[in-house]
Scaffold this active site. Structure first.
Site, PDB file in Angstrom:
ATOM      1  N   SER A 284       0.865  -1.182   0.000  1.00  9.54           N
ATOM      2  CA  SER A 284       0.000   0.000   0.000  1.00  9.54           C
ATOM      3  C   SER A 284       0.901   1.231   0.000  1.00  9.54           C
ATOM      4  O   SER A 284       0.934   2.014   0.933  1.00  9.54           O
ATOM      5  CB  SER A 284      -0.922  -0.015   1.218  1.00  9.54           C
TER       6      SER A 284
ATOM      7  N   HIS B 184      -3.362  -5.985   2.525  1.00  6.95           N
ATOM      8  CA  HIS B 184      -2.487  -7.041   3.035  1.00  6.95           C
ATOM      9  C   HIS B 184      -3.211  -8.358   3.252  1.00  6.95           C
ATOM     10  O   HIS B 184      -2.650  -9.296   3.816  1.00  6.95           O
ATOM     11  CB  HIS B 184      -1.846  -6.612   4.363  1.00  6.95           C
TER      12      HIS B 184
ATOM     13  N   GLN C  80      -6.496  -1.688   7.344  1.00  3.75           N
ATOM     14  CA  GLN C  80      -5.352  -2.537   6.975  1.00  3.75           C
ATOM     15  C   GLN C  80      -4.724  -3.240   8.183  1.00  3.75           C
ATOM     16  O   GLN C  80      -4.305  -4.382   8.082  1.00  3.75           O
ATOM     17  CB  GLN C  80      -4.312  -1.674   6.266  1.00  3.75           C
ATOM     18  N   GLU C  81      -4.643  -2.517   9.323  1.00  2.92           N
ATOM     19  CA  GLU C  81      -3.908  -3.092  10.457  1.00  2.92           C
ATOM     20  C   GLU C  81      -4.608  -2.805  11.787  1.00  2.92           C
ATOM     21  O   GLU C  81      -4.905  -1.649  12.092  1.00  2.92           O
ATOM     22  CB  GLU C  81      -2.486  -2.500  10.513  1.00  2.92           C
TER      23      GLU C  81
ATOM     24  N   GLU D  39       1.441  -9.487   6.941  1.00  3.54           N
ATOM     25  CA  GLU D  39       2.265  -9.100   8.090  1.00  3.54           C
ATOM     26  C   GLU D  39       2.098 -10.071   9.253  1.00  3.54           C
ATOM     27  O   GLU D  39       2.385  -9.742  10.413  1.00  3.54           O
ATOM     28  CB  GLU D  39       1.959  -7.650   8.501  1.00  3.54           C
TER      29      GLU D  39
ATOM     30  N   ASP E 243      -3.898   1.046  11.745  1.00  2.00           N
ATOM     31  CA  ASP E 243      -3.462   1.710  10.522  1.00  2.00           C
ATOM     32  C   ASP E 243      -4.582   1.502   9.526  1.00  2.00           C
ATOM     33  O   ASP E 243      -4.779   0.396   9.021  1.00  2.00           O
ATOM     34  CB  ASP E 243      -2.143   1.135   9.997  1.00  2.00           C
TER      35      ASP E 243
ATOM     36  N   GLU F 293      -3.243   5.505  12.375  1.00  2.29           N
ATOM     37  CA  GLU F 293      -2.384   5.875  11.247  1.00  2.29           C
ATOM     38  C   GLU F 293      -3.218   6.014   9.976  1.00  2.29           C
ATOM     39  O   GLU F 293      -4.152   5.240   9.758  1.00  2.29           O
ATOM     40  CB  GLU F 293      -1.328   4.776  11.091  1.00  2.29           C
TER      41      GLU F 293
ATOM     42  N   ASP G 209       1.563   8.287   7.496  1.00  2.00           N
ATOM     43  CA  ASP G 209       2.431   7.358   6.751  1.00  2.00           C
ATOM     44  C   ASP G 209       2.453   7.806   5.289  1.00  2.00           C
ATOM     45  O   ASP G 209       3.365   8.521   4.868  1.00  2.00           O
ATOM     46  CB  ASP G 209       1.890   5.925   6.925  1.00  2.00           C
TER      47      ASP G 209
ATOM     48  N   LYS H 115       9.701   5.067   7.539  1.00  2.00           N
ATOM     49  CA  LYS H 115      10.023   3.921   6.683  1.00  2.00           C
ATOM     50  C   LYS H 115      11.238   4.293   5.851  1.00  2.00           C
ATOM     51  O   LYS H 115      11.155   5.198   5.006  1.00  2.00           O
ATOM     52  CB  LYS H 115       8.846   3.625   5.761  1.00  2.00           C
TER      53      LYS H 115
ATOM     54  N   HIS I 176       8.450  -1.303   9.580  1.00  2.00           N
ATOM     55  CA  HIS I 176       8.772  -2.263   8.516  1.00  2.00           C
ATOM     56  C   HIS I 176       7.923  -1.931   7.291  1.00  2.00           C
ATOM     57  O   HIS I 176       7.171  -0.967   7.297  1.00  2.00           O
ATOM     58  CB  HIS I 176       8.451  -3.686   9.004  1.00  2.00           C
ATOM     59  N   ARG I 177       8.018  -2.764   6.238  1.00  2.00           N
ATOM     60  CA  ARG I 177       7.079  -2.747   5.125  1.00  2.00           C
ATOM     61  C   ARG I 177       6.369  -4.097   5.093  1.00  2.00           C
ATOM     62  O   ARG I 177       6.835  -5.058   5.706  1.00  2.00           O
ATOM     63  CB  ARG I 177       7.800  -2.540   3.772  1.00  2.00           C
ATOM     64  N   SER I 178       5.282  -4.175   4.331  1.00  2.00           N
ATOM     65  CA  SER I 178       4.579  -5.460   4.267  1.00  2.00           C
ATOM     66  C   SER I 178       5.434  -6.518   3.562  1.00  2.00           C
ATOM     67  O   SER I 178       5.310  -7.707   3.843  1.00  2.00           O
ATOM     68  CB  SER I 178       3.220  -5.307   3.596  1.00  2.00           C
TER      69      SER I 178
ATOM     70  N   LYS J  42       6.698  -0.660  14.617  1.00  2.00           N
ATOM     71  CA  LYS J  42       5.744  -1.681  14.148  1.00  2.00           C
ATOM     72  C   LYS J  42       6.459  -2.592  13.176  1.00  2.00           C
ATOM     73  O   LYS J  42       7.119  -2.143  12.246  1.00  2.00           O
ATOM     74  CB  LYS J  42       4.462  -1.075  13.587  1.00  2.00           C
TER      75      LYS J  42
HETATM   76  P1  PGA Z   1       3.020  -1.269   3.121  1.00  2.00           P
HETATM   77  O1  PGA Z   1       2.086  -1.152   4.392  1.00  2.00           O
HETATM   78  O2  PGA Z   1       4.377  -1.663   3.560  1.00  2.00           O
HETATM   79  O3  PGA Z   1       2.320  -2.316   2.286  1.00  2.00           O
HETATM   80  O4  PGA Z   1       3.009   0.085   2.453  1.00  2.00           O
HETATM   81  C1  PGA Z   1       2.536  -0.718   5.633  1.00  2.00           C
HETATM   82  C2  PGA Z   1       1.800   0.500   6.104  1.00  2.00           C
HETATM   83  O5  PGA Z   1       0.884   1.010   5.417  1.00  2.00           O
HETATM   84  O6  PGA Z   1       2.130   1.013   7.164  1.00  2.00           O
HETATM   85 ZN    ZN Z   2       0.581   2.673   6.987  1.00  2.00          ZN
END
Ligand code: PGA
Ligand code: ZN
Length: 424
Positions: free
Chosen positions: A40, A153, A161-162, A203, A240, A281, A308, A333, A361-363, A384
């Protein structure tokens, strides 16, 4: 000084290629780093260079980025001191000469940047967190563990997403990680009992289909209690939303209906009232600056608001967010901006502006643990790295266990102090 810079194509946690770089110094010190990859991704991120050759890895090969390291960057860096991180990074930025690292690839540049730091740390005979952070690096971050995966994800129908748990009541990082793992296992049995899927997302969190996004908050609260902890004081919740993913033509498609920024904000207000959420987030989309500022005015005093996709670890976008009071925290990131120097610049700007920072991190990840060191180096207090399961995710948490042990008496776990204004 830098004697050799090499690179190779390796696989990430989703089975896609990514760049790994090795740097050797004239004193024999070595550094290695692997580059993560998002799903994402924000529109304003530095460019991840991919081959686009459909005959290899469905076009996702990174042989051009690898060649850029070996043929373009390496020869220019050889002879420079590895400890001159800013000079090394600026040299690469100048060679690339684009605003978003699109010529050589942020994946090429970041791989070198981080590998150089690792080599310099080894040369200085210091762990990376101490080399980068200096004598005061001592704060172990709260692990924001993503135990329900949705959005981009997962294959589920969950929009957010999270869904993360934050063990703010733990006395040490090791206890925080244990508590998170215990809740993760409790959640698995809660899902099983209700006939919900225990399959995983990118994740490492569970990815069940749910009747509504709110159901995830309820399931996680139940799991926290079943694991023997108190929701809120022992373990808080965090989200998130990654809402850019479902923002189109000025509105948010959430739970099947079109919503405005105000309507999304009202939904968050209700969730915050009903659950001990300390952090949200990307509640709104990456270009909805006015919506973010309005949201901050409504819920900014009750919850940490993290940018983000909004900030993409970019000091210019972050400065706008600070000026506009669009958020209260920066998601960090390394591959969004593409060098260690620029990452540390973003963290420094956030910290002197009273913004919190969450290392991330990243996914798409690898076994690389650099971000664990950066979290402690910057004393940022939050990280995270996904669920407390799957090696790509726990590699970072496990490295933090080692760092906590290495710091010994000097180690402090951030705990609730990471969210001083939002603890309830
Ligand atoms: P991504 O997701 O690594 O797929 O961009 C992580 C996030 O959105 O924080
Ligand atoms: Zn994010």
């Amino acid at each position: 000084s830098i004697e050799f810079v090499g690179a190779r194509e390796i696989l990430d946690s989703r089975g896609n290629p990514t760049v790994e770089v090795e740097v050797i110094l004239d004193d024999g010190s070595e550094g290695r780093a692997a580059v993560p990859s998002g799903a994402s991704t924000g529109a304003f991120e530095a460019v991840e260079l991919r081959d686009g050759d459909p005959s290899r890895y469905l076009g996702k090969g990174v042989t051009r980025a690898v060649l850029n390291v070996v043929e373009q960057l390496g020869p220019e860096l050889e002879g420079l001191e590895a400890s001159e991180q800013r000079l090394v990074d600026q040299t690469m930025i100048d060679i690339d000469a684009t605003p978003n690292k699109s010529k050589l690839g942020a994946n090429a540049i970041l791989g070198v940047s981080l590998a150089v730091a690792h080599a310099a740390a080894q040369s200085a005979e210091l762990p990376l967190y101490r080399y980068v952070g200096g004598a005061n690096a001592h704060l172990l971050p709260v692990p924001m563990m993503n135990i329900v995966n949705g959005g981009a994800h997962a294959d589920s129908d969950v929009d957010v997403q999270e869904f993360m748990i934050a063990p703010i009541g733990a006395p040490t990082f090791a206890d925080a990680l244990r508590m998170g793992a215990e809740v993760y296992h409790a959640l698995k049995s809660v899902l099983k009992k209700q006939g919900l899927s225990t399959g995983l997302g990118d994740e490492g969190g569970f990815a069940p289909n749910l009747p509504a996004n709110r159901a995830a908050l309820e399931l996680i609260s139940t799991a926290i209690e079943q694991a023997g902890f108190t929701v809120g004081t022992d373990i808080a919740l965090a989200l998130d939303v990654a809402s850019t993913e479902f923002f189109e033509n000025g509105s948010y498609t959430f739970e099947g209906a079109a919503k405005s920024a105000d309507e999304m904000t009202a939904i968050y207000e209700q969730w915050i009232a009903d659950f001990p959420i300390v952090s949200i987030e990307d509640p709104l989309a990456e270009d909805d600056w006015a919506g973010w500022s309005a949201l901050m005015g409504k819920i900014g005093d009750r919850v940490q608001v993290v940018g983000d996709d909004l900030f993409v670890t970019n000091v210019e976008r972050l400065q706008r967010g600070i000026t506009d009071r669009a958020a209260s925290a920066l998601l960090v990131k390394v591959n969004q901006i593409g060098s260690l120097t620029e990452t540390l610049d973003a963290v420094a700007l956030a910290q002197r502006s009273s913004f919190a920072c969450m290392m991330s991190h990243r996914s798409g990840e690898t076994e690389d643990t650099t971000i664990a060191h950066l979290a402690v180096a910057t004393n940022c207090g939050q990280i995270k790295s996904g669920a407390p399961a799957r090696t790509d995710r726990v590699a970072k948490y496990n490295e933090l266990l080692r760092i906590e042990e290495d710091l010994d008496e000097a180690a402090r776990y951030a705990g609730a102090s990471a969210f001083p204004r939002f603890r309830r």
